[in-house]
Scaffold this active site. Structure first.
Site, PDB file in Angstrom:
ATOM      1  N   LYS A   1      74.160  42.914  74.667  1.00 34.31           N
ATOM      2  CA  LYS A   1      73.375  43.673  73.531  1.00 34.31           C
ATOM      3  C   LYS A   1      73.944  43.788  71.944  1.00 34.31           C
ATOM      4  O   LYS A   1      75.214  44.338  72.054  1.00 34.31           O
ATOM      5  CB  LYS A   1      73.289  45.146  74.303  1.00 34.31           C
ATOM      6  CG  LYS A   1      72.324  46.129  73.253  1.00 34.31           C
ATOM      7  CD  LYS A   1      72.372  47.443  73.245  1.00 34.31           C
ATOM      8  CE  LYS A   1      73.318  48.144  72.502  1.00 34.31           C
ATOM      9  NZ  LYS A   1      72.843  47.999  71.048  1.00 34.31           N
TER      10      LYS A   1
ATOM     11  N   GLU B   1      87.295  47.401  73.104  1.00 29.99           N
ATOM     12  CA  GLU B   1      88.188  47.068  71.822  1.00 29.99           C
ATOM     13  C   GLU B   1      87.313  48.237  70.817  1.00 29.99           C
ATOM     14  O   GLU B   1      86.260  48.199  70.528  1.00 29.99           O
ATOM     15  CB  GLU B   1      87.742  45.738  71.479  1.00 29.99           C
ATOM     16  CG  GLU B   1      88.780  45.336  70.226  1.00 29.99           C
ATOM     17  CD  GLU B   1      88.317  45.477  69.192  1.00 29.99           C
ATOM     18  OE1 GLU B   1      88.394  46.416  68.435  1.00 29.99           O
ATOM     19  OE2 GLU B   1      87.667  44.451  68.400  1.00 29.99           O
TER      20      GLU B   1
ATOM     21  N   CYS C   1      87.534  47.005  62.407  1.00 32.64           N
ATOM     22  CA  CYS C   1      88.213  48.046  63.346  1.00 32.64           C
ATOM     23  C   CYS C   1      89.487  47.994  63.078  1.00 32.64           C
ATOM     24  O   CYS C   1      90.302  49.032  63.086  1.00 32.64           O
ATOM     25  CB  CYS C   1      87.666  47.821  64.829  1.00 32.64           C
ATOM     26  SG  CYS C   1      87.926  46.103  65.348  1.00 32.64           S
TER      27      CYS C   1
ATOM     28  N   GLU D   1      89.190  57.617  61.356  1.00 36.47           N
ATOM     29  CA  GLU D   1      88.599  56.162  61.010  1.00 36.47           C
ATOM     30  C   GLU D   1      87.355  56.395  60.194  1.00 36.47           C
ATOM     31  O   GLU D   1      86.621  56.904  60.718  1.00 36.47           O
ATOM     32  CB  GLU D   1      88.167  55.145  62.229  1.00 36.47           C
ATOM     33  CG  GLU D   1      88.108  53.931  61.934  1.00 36.47           C
ATOM     34  CD  GLU D   1      87.509  53.203  63.280  1.00 36.47           C
ATOM     35  OE1 GLU D   1      86.777  53.755  64.178  1.00 36.47           O
ATOM     36  OE2 GLU D   1      87.831  51.965  63.019  1.00 36.47           O
TER      37      GLU D   1
END
Lengths: 320, 478
Positions: free
Chosen positions: B184, B258, B292, B389
């Site tokens: 997806k 991850e 990331c 983040e």
């Protein structure tokens, strides 16, 4: 930002007080990461310079060429032809700018002077036992004085790479200052490091600062007589040095990559390096030069193509 | 950067990519509509132009796709490794042949500069397939014992920041080891995955081996919860990763995650300054900071803070923000309105908490989602901008005095994905790198990727490794 120029220059004057202080200063400069430097140069090389920007860059590059002939077989006739080409690079298009200078051996200075008389084109002369630089200082200085006396506007000297590699920085410094003195106020001094022989980027950074401390008006990569000459990476590094030197001392120094730049595409890449590293203050032939011979014709062909939309080929530019 | 040397626009041509007005789901080798007929629009974040309308997969479609993958698994897993390798090599070559088309497509759908898709994403995508193609017939020698077995059907959910590259990271090792996949893509960037479906057809990949289900979070949730999925691989936010971990808990599904990061980029006073500045820029402004493993915390030794910041600010002033298709653009658009508002909110919070905000003079386009490169100075460990983040072009600058302090601050985060160490001293690199709790530690570089190198996180940045020999393990029954 540039601190007070006079105090900063004074602070750096102490640096050259002795062999030890000079060595400590040069070895205290930040190191250069070779991989990172080359990656940055390569990434700036991907800039796409088109249409109006390209036209601007080509004219600028033409105006920055030190049209060079440094052969044992040079004759007054050859130098005359070169001078005419420098003054009027494209006889079919008078809007083409002149080159910055012609660059010749000292004994050809009078011929060059005559050839460019009445134009903006300067006469540069290599001196100091170019290209090896292996001669006694007295001979080197005589070489310079003769060239200046003959009317050279600019002197391209070579440093003593042997002394530099042996760590005798003060000797190199003293030689440059002596040559600078011999140039007097008439001639601007370009200091050639022969970066291909210095071999590491750390050395190139040190040589750049050494040259600037000693009063170079220009720092120049190479003689064009060894295997590795100007590269985007070593020129980028020298551009960083002149940028940082001005920030610290207020004194602006020019940069001249020489040897191996043959195409318009390459020249434009160097101009991008200038633009995005030292900045637009250096986008002028008083502060940036190309030491080249065959580059000019490629620039002219590209200029014609931009103007006419056709690529006319090498038969339509003069061979001198 | 007002300069005499103004670069004229140099846009890459859009003509090379032909985007259809609508796309279906890719199930069992065919493009099909969603069972419930739902569709959603995908827009170009740099202009807000609608690029295409894409079928939105629901629970029924997930079931259909998993069944197709299950059916295909039997034959695919029984193929000799050399045969599977042939398909992967073929896919890699087709990607190379179509790389310009895919780069333009990715730039349109994602908003990142063409310079990055052309020189970064696409070469890495092809390299990833080439690399794992090479493993397909050598699994016996990968260190997992004789003839390690595939797991079955892999359900994979990928993010929008590197749509095609994340697809490659997921699909290449899965296929090499003999699994079949249902993937997806993110709802804001479904197009390159659908073009990849076409690449699979072009390569003659057997039907059902790769299935692509565009959709939102609920599609992903249905996929990871599907009882016939044997392996779940997810790249995305830590919050969603935790949810997925809860979903698959108690099942026999193998899981790799991850997730987010708050990477520390540590610059010592003996660093190669000019290259460190490049590394800092690359660390946080690459892909608009939507990475990331971004180096979003700059830890600079106090003795060179002023000098470094001066160089950094000067360098940021040369960044070119604008049309992502222009070959000279350094900073493209933020991927979505939602992401832009998240960045804006966190930056405002940073200011409110007293950190000092700085951006270069920089004109933002009037349409699309844009955020200027931003620096925060006077940041402490307590500031939100140093802890959360942001996933945007926002760098927090902190200082340290000693190597121990640098390590302590770098590790003082729930994340542990990436870190950078800048020093000319080799022994310091080794000493510091060994103490950093981060899955990848770069020295004198940043954001350097290679298919041969394993990538993954510590702590809340996830678990499992992608890339390299280690990346095979996640898809093998070992």
């Amino acid at each position: 930002m540039p601190t007070n120029a006079s105090t900063a220059a004074h602070a750096l004057t102490d640096v050259t007080a002795s062999h030890a202080t000079l060595r400590r200063f040069l070895h205290g400069l930040p190191g250069v990461d070779a991989v990172g430097l080359e990656a940055r140069a390569a990434s700036l090389g991907t800039r796409s310079i088109k249409t109006t920007a390209k036209a601007y860059a080509i004219d600028l590059a033409i105006s920055m060429v030190d049209l060079t002939t440094l052969e044992g077989a040079d004759t007054p006739g050859k130098v005359r032809a070169l001078g005419a080409k420098a003054v009027r690079p494209d006889p079919t298009d008078r809007t083409t700018p002149s080159t910055a200078a012609v660059c010749v051996y000292p004994d050809m200075v009078p011929a060059a002077k005559a050839a460019v008389a009445g134009s903006s084109v300067k006469v540069a002369s290599v001196a100091t036992a170019f290209p090896a630089g292996r001669a006694p200082l007295s001979v080197k200085l005589a070489d310079v004085r003769e060239a200046v006396a003959a009317g050279a506007d600019e002197i391209d000297m070579v440093i003593d790479r042997g002394a530099f590699l042996a760590g005798d920085y003060l000797k190199v410094y003293d030689e440059i200052t002596a040559v600078k003195e011999a140039c007097g106020s008439e001639a601007r001094l370009k200091v050639i490091f022969e970066t291909g022989e210095l071999s590491t980027y750390d050395n190139i950074r040190r040589a750049s600062w050494l040259g600037m401390l000693a009063g170079a008006d220009f720092i120049k990569t190479s003689t064009g007589k060894v295997a590795v000459n100007a590269t985007p990476a070593n020129t980028l590094l020298m551009l960083e040095a002149v940028r940082d030197f001005r920030a610290q001392t207020g004194v602006q120094v020019g940069v001249k990559p020489a040897g191996g730049i043959r195409t318009s595409k390459d020249a434009i890449k160097f101009l991008v390096l200038v633009n995005e590293t030292a900045g637009e203050d250096w986008l002028d032939n008083h502060w940036f030069r190309f030491g080249a011979s065959s580059l000019l014709n490629d620039l002219l062909m590209q200029r014609q193509k931009l103007a006419t939309g056709r690529y006319s080929g090498p038969d339509y530019v003069t061979v001198d | 950067m007002a300069s005499a040397f103004e670069y004229a626009p140099a846009p890459e041509s859009r003509a090379i990519v032909d985007i259809a007005p609508s796309y279906g789901l890719f199930i069992d080798g065919e493009f099909v509509e969603a069972a419930d007929g739902k569709v959603f629009k995908t827009v170009s974040p740099s202009t807000e132009e609608v690029l295409s309308e894409v079928a939105q997969a629901g629970t029924e479609d997930v079931d259909r796709a998993v069944r197709a993958a299950r059916k295909a698994f039997e034959k695919w897993s029984a193929l000799p490794g050399t045969e599977r390798a042939k398909y992967l090599f073929r896919i890699a070559r087709i990607i190379q042949e179509r790389s310009r088309e895919l780069a333009v497509l990715e730039t349109l759908d994602n908003g990142k500069p063409i310079k990055e898709t052309r020189d970064g994403d696409l070469p890495l995508v092809a390299a990833h397939f080439f690399y794992y193609a090479g493993w397909a017939d050598k699994l016996d020698h990968a260190g997992f014992g004789p003839s390690p077995k595939p797991l079955g059907v892999a359900g994979q959910v990928i993010p929008w920041n590197f749509p095609l590259l994340m697809l490659a990271w997921k699909i290449a090792p899965a296929l090499a080891t003999g699994n079949t996949v249902v993937l997806k893509p993110a709802e804001t960037t479904p197009l390159s995955a659908l073009f990849f479906a076409d690449v699979c057809r072009q390569a003659g990949l057997p039907k059902g081996v790769v299935n692509i289900l565009p959709g939102y979070g609920d599609t992903g949730a249905a996929l990871v919860a599907h009882p016939d999925v044997n392996k779940v691989a997810f790249t995305g936010s830590t919050a969603v990763g935790k949810e997925i971990a809860r979903t698959v808990a108690g099942s026999r599904k193998k899981l790799t995650l991850e997730l987010g990061g708050k990477g520390a980029n540590i610059v010592f006073d003996d660093a190669p300054i000019d290259q460190a500045v490049e590394g800092i820029v690359n660390g946080i402004f690459f892909n608009q900071g939507q990475v990331c493993c971004a180096g979003s915390r700059l830890l600079v030794q106090e003795s060179i803070e002023e000098e470094l910041l001066e160089s950094l600010k000067r360098r940021l002033s040369t960044l070119r923000l604008g049309d992502p298709l222009d070959k000279n653009t350094d900073i493209g658009a933020i991927n979505s309105e939602e992401q832009l508002s998240r960045i804006t909110r966190l930056v405002e919070q940073g200011e409110a908490e007293g950190a000092e905000r700085w951006s270069p003079a920089c004109e933002l386009p009037s349409s699309g989602y844009w955020f200027a490169p931003t620096l925060f100075t006077n940041v402490t460990q307590a500031h939100t901008v140093a802890r959360d983040e942001i996933f945007g072009p926002v760098l927090s600058v902190l200082t340290f005095r000693t190597p121990d302090e640098a390590v302590a601050k770098a590790n003082n985060t729930p994340y542990g994905l990436s870190a950078g160490v800048w020093t000319e001293k080799g022994s310091r690199i080794l000493a510091v790198a060994n103490k950093l709790r981060a899955g990848v530690v770069w020295s004198n570089t940043f954001n350097k990727f290679d298919p041969t190198s394993p990538f993954g996180g510590y702590k809340e940045s996830g678990f499992g490794r992608e890339g390299g020999r280690h990346g095979l393990e996640a898809y093998l029954d070992v």
